[in-house]
Design a protein around this motif. Structure first.
Motif, short mmCIF file in Angstrom:
data_model
loop_
_atom_site.label_atom_id
_atom_site.label_comp_id
_atom_site.label_asym_id
_atom_site.label_seq_id
_atom_site.Cartn_x
_atom_site.Cartn_y
_atom_site.Cartn_z
N LEU A 151 0.88 -1.17 0.00
CA LEU A 151 0.00 0.00 0.00
C LEU A 151 0.92 1.22 0.00
O LEU A 151 1.71 1.39 0.93
CB LEU A 151 -0.89 0.06 1.24
CG LEU A 151 -1.76 -1.14 1.61
CD1 LEU A 151 -2.73 -0.76 2.74
CD2 LEU A 151 -2.55 -1.67 0.43
N ALA A 152 0.84 2.04 -1.03
CA ALA A 152 1.71 3.23 -1.11
C ALA A 152 0.88 4.46 -0.83
O ALA A 152 -0.05 4.77 -1.56
CB ALA A 152 2.38 3.31 -2.47
N GLY A 153 1.23 5.17 0.27
CA GLY A 153 0.51 6.39 0.66
C GLY A 153 -0.58 6.07 1.68
O GLY A 153 -1.34 5.11 1.50
N ALA A 154 -0.61 6.87 2.74
CA ALA A 154 -1.65 6.67 3.77
C ALA A 154 -2.75 7.72 3.58
O ALA A 154 -3.03 8.53 4.46
CB ALA A 154 -1.04 6.78 5.16
N ALA A 199 -3.39 -8.74 6.73
CA ALA A 199 -2.71 -8.72 5.43
C ALA A 199 -1.70 -9.86 5.37
O ALA A 199 -1.21 -10.32 6.41
CB ALA A 199 -2.02 -7.38 5.25
N PRO A 200 -1.37 -10.34 4.16
CA PRO A 200 -0.42 -11.46 4.07
C PRO A 200 0.96 -11.07 4.61
O PRO A 200 1.34 -9.91 4.58
CB PRO A 200 -0.36 -11.74 2.56
CG PRO A 200 -0.94 -10.56 1.88
CD PRO A 200 -1.85 -9.90 2.85
N GLU A 201 1.65 -12.07 5.12
CA GLU A 201 3.02 -11.90 5.65
C GLU A 201 3.88 -11.12 4.64
O GLU A 201 3.89 -11.45 3.46
CB GLU A 201 3.60 -13.31 5.86
CG GLU A 201 4.99 -13.40 6.39
CD GLU A 201 5.02 -13.12 7.90
OE1 GLU A 201 4.01 -13.43 8.57
OE2 GLU A 201 6.06 -12.60 8.35
N GLY A 202 4.52 -10.06 5.09
CA GLY A 202 5.40 -9.28 4.20
C GLY A 202 4.70 -8.10 3.54
O GLY A 202 5.34 -7.34 2.81
N ALA A 203 3.40 -7.92 3.80
CA ALA A 203 2.69 -6.77 3.22
C ALA A 203 3.11 -5.48 3.94
O ALA A 203 3.39 -5.50 5.14
CB ALA A 203 1.18 -6.96 3.35
N VAL A 204 3.19 -4.38 3.19
CA VAL A 204 3.70 -3.14 3.77
C VAL A 204 2.81 -1.94 3.43
O VAL A 204 2.11 -1.95 2.43
CB VAL A 204 5.15 -2.82 3.30
CG1 VAL A 204 6.11 -3.95 3.64
CG2 VAL A 204 5.20 -2.49 1.81
N LEU A 205 2.91 -0.90 4.28
CA LEU A 205 2.36 0.43 3.96
C LEU A 205 3.56 1.38 3.91
O LEU A 205 4.38 1.41 4.83
CB LEU A 205 1.40 0.91 5.05
CG LEU A 205 0.99 2.39 4.93
CD1 LEU A 205 -0.01 2.59 3.79
CD2 LEU A 205 0.37 2.90 6.23
N ILE A 206 3.64 2.16 2.82
CA ILE A 206 4.71 3.15 2.69
C ILE A 206 4.11 4.54 2.92
O ILE A 206 3.15 4.93 2.25
CB ILE A 206 5.35 3.11 1.28
CG1 ILE A 206 5.90 1.72 0.99
CG2 ILE A 206 6.46 4.15 1.15
CD1 ILE A 206 6.37 1.54 -0.45
N ASN A 223 -2.42 5.19 -3.16
CA ASN A 223 -3.36 6.19 -2.63
C ASN A 223 -2.49 7.34 -2.09
O ASN A 223 -2.33 7.55 -0.91
CB ASN A 223 -4.22 5.56 -1.52
CG ASN A 223 -5.20 6.53 -0.90
OD1 ASN A 223 -5.45 6.49 0.30
ND2 ASN A 223 -5.77 7.41 -1.68
N LEU A 224 -1.93 8.06 -3.07
CA LEU A 224 -0.83 8.98 -2.79
C LEU A 224 -1.24 10.44 -2.79
O LEU A 224 -0.39 11.32 -2.69
CB LEU A 224 0.26 8.80 -3.87
CG LEU A 224 0.86 7.41 -3.97
CD1 LEU A 224 1.32 7.14 -5.39
CD2 LEU A 224 2.00 7.27 -3.00
N GLY A 225 -2.54 10.70 -2.97
CA GLY A 225 -2.97 12.09 -2.98
C GLY A 225 -2.45 12.84 -4.19
O GLY A 225 -2.21 12.26 -5.26
#
Ligand SMILES: Cc1cc2nc3c(=O)[nH]c(=O)nc-3n(C[C@H](O)[C@H](O)[C@H](O)COP(=O)(O)OP(=O)(O)OC[C@H]3O[C@@H](n4cnc5c(N)ncnc54)[C@H](O)[C@@H]3O)c2cc1C
Length: 364
Positions: free
Chosen positions: A10-13, A31-38, A109-111
């Motif tokens: 997931l890129a962007g909060a 979320a699956p193992e290794g999933a990330v939010l940047i 979802n980077l605005g």
């Protein structure tokens, strides 16, 4: 060096990801193992309350959501970083600083960033209303200044109007003007625009309509070839512009660089990529927080469906949205279709909606 590959990035909060994460938590989904939010910052700032922060009605803590607890609760690793480049064919993101990250599925979802006039001689301090953290820092330093300053806001939409009133309230030593390239609040109820103009007159804020600021030069704001006015600083609230790197990512983008998506919120060129909110382009869907929030609910379901190989749901944009503009005095100005109203009760309603959003998305 090999690039790690995450099953889901997931890129962007942004608003849509906050809503999606909250829904996953409510459903007990991890979320699956290794999933990330940047995210570039450990907090997500809530734009609806920024004018209230500037007007002195809210604290910074009230306007920001800590991301670490949200991520923990739905099994995402939080990476503090900023996407600088995307290779959609190679499925690789590059962050500022050079770190690379591969993905199996990506949700953007980077605005957006407001389009900015040129400033070749840096003679006017230009401060975009987004991202919020540097904007808030600049505002704090203006508050500490004692001498008079000429401050202009450029942009004619709700955000520019709200920010102008809020800056007027918090910077009594600033001479303020609002400059729009069309008419003020164009597209909203004409009565709302009339009330907005009256409020500006009431506060002795100069309004220049149908004036396009192209650049700054020698301390002047310039429209095409002529000088419009002097300014020491310019706040830029010109609406949504796409992040420059999106157009070079390999994703199909519209003429303005926004990522073209279908009703499932998937990129029309790369079905492993979803995009939502301001960074995306979908017919009949304005770039606004209200629409991003509604997309978040569909996004929550579509990401999990995509990972499970199940059919995705359609997002249906609402035909019109309520616009509530804070007037820096605890009140608000409302526009809905052709209807307009203003006053204290509407301000209470806006606060209730905004604070409710914050309560729902805070985990601490
Ligand atoms: C002052 C102001 C007030 C506003 N008030 C309202 C309002 O009351 N109602 C309304 O509907 N709209 C409002 N808007 C518009 C609203 O802010 C946007 O339409 C809305 O935020 C878009 O949401 P989003 O989900 O696309 O992303 P956003 O909520 O904008 O969030 C984008 C996120 O992406 C992150 N990001 C950006 N670039 C990168 C990158 N390269 N890598 C990683 N992360 C990145 C940012 O840090 C941010 O957290 C306002 C705008 C402003 C400027």
């Amino acid at each position: 060096m090999t690039t790690a590959v995450s099953p889901l990035v997931l890129a962007g909060a942004g608003h849509a990801h906050l809503v999606a994460m909250r829904q996953w938590i409510d459903r007990g989904y991890r979320a699956p193992e290794g999933a990330v939010l940047i995210s570039p910052t450990p907090q997500a700032w809530y734009s609806g309350m920024m004018p209230g922060l500037i007007a002195g009605r809210f604290s910074e803590q009230q306007c920001a959501i800590e991301l670490a607890p949200l991520c923990r609760a739905c099994g995402l690793e939080l990476i503090i970083g900023e996407v600088a480049q995307l290779d959609a064919h190679g499925q690789i993101l590059t962050l500022t600083g050079g770190r690379t990250l591969g993905y199996e599925y990506l949700s953007l979802n980077l605005g957006s960033v407001p389009p900015q006039p040129r400033n070749p001689d840096y003679s006017v301090v230009m401060v975009p209303a987004k991202p919020f953290a540097p904007f808030a820092n600049q505002w704090q330093s203006w508050r500490k200044r004692s001498g008079a300053m000429e401050l202009a806001v450029v942009g004619g939409g709700p955000a520019a109007f709200e920010l102008t009133l809020a800056l007027h309230k918090s910077l009594p030593h600033a001479r303020l003007s609002l400059i729009c390239d069309k008419t003020l609040l164009e597209g909203l109820a004409p009565e709302a625009a009339r009330r907005a103009r009256n409020l500006l007159v009431h506060h002795a804020i100069e309004l220049r309509e149908n004036t396009r600021i192209e650049r700054a030069s020698g301390g002047w704001l310039m429209s095409e070839s002529h000088r419009v006015q002097k300014a020491s600083a310019l706040v830029i609230a010109t609406g949504a512009g796409a992040h420059a790197w999106q157009a070079n990512s390999g994703l199909d983008c519209d003429d303005f660089g926004f990522i073209r998506i279908n009703a499932n919120l998937q990129s029309i060129s790369h079905d492993r990529v979803l995009a939502s909110g301001d960074c995306a382009a979908l017919p009949d869907t304005p770039h606004s927080g209200v629409y991003a929030v509604r997309q978040g609910a569909i996004l929550a379901e579509n990401i999990t469906a995509l990972l499970a190989g199940q059919p995705l749901r359609d997002y249906q944009p609402q035909r019109r949205a309520l616009v509530l503009m804070a007037t820096a005095d605890g009140g608000a100005l409302m526009s809905y279709g052709r209807w307009a109203a203003s006053g204290r009760l509407l301000g209470l309603w806006k606060d209730r909606l905004d604070l409710g959003f914050m309560r729902r998305h805070r985990m601490e």
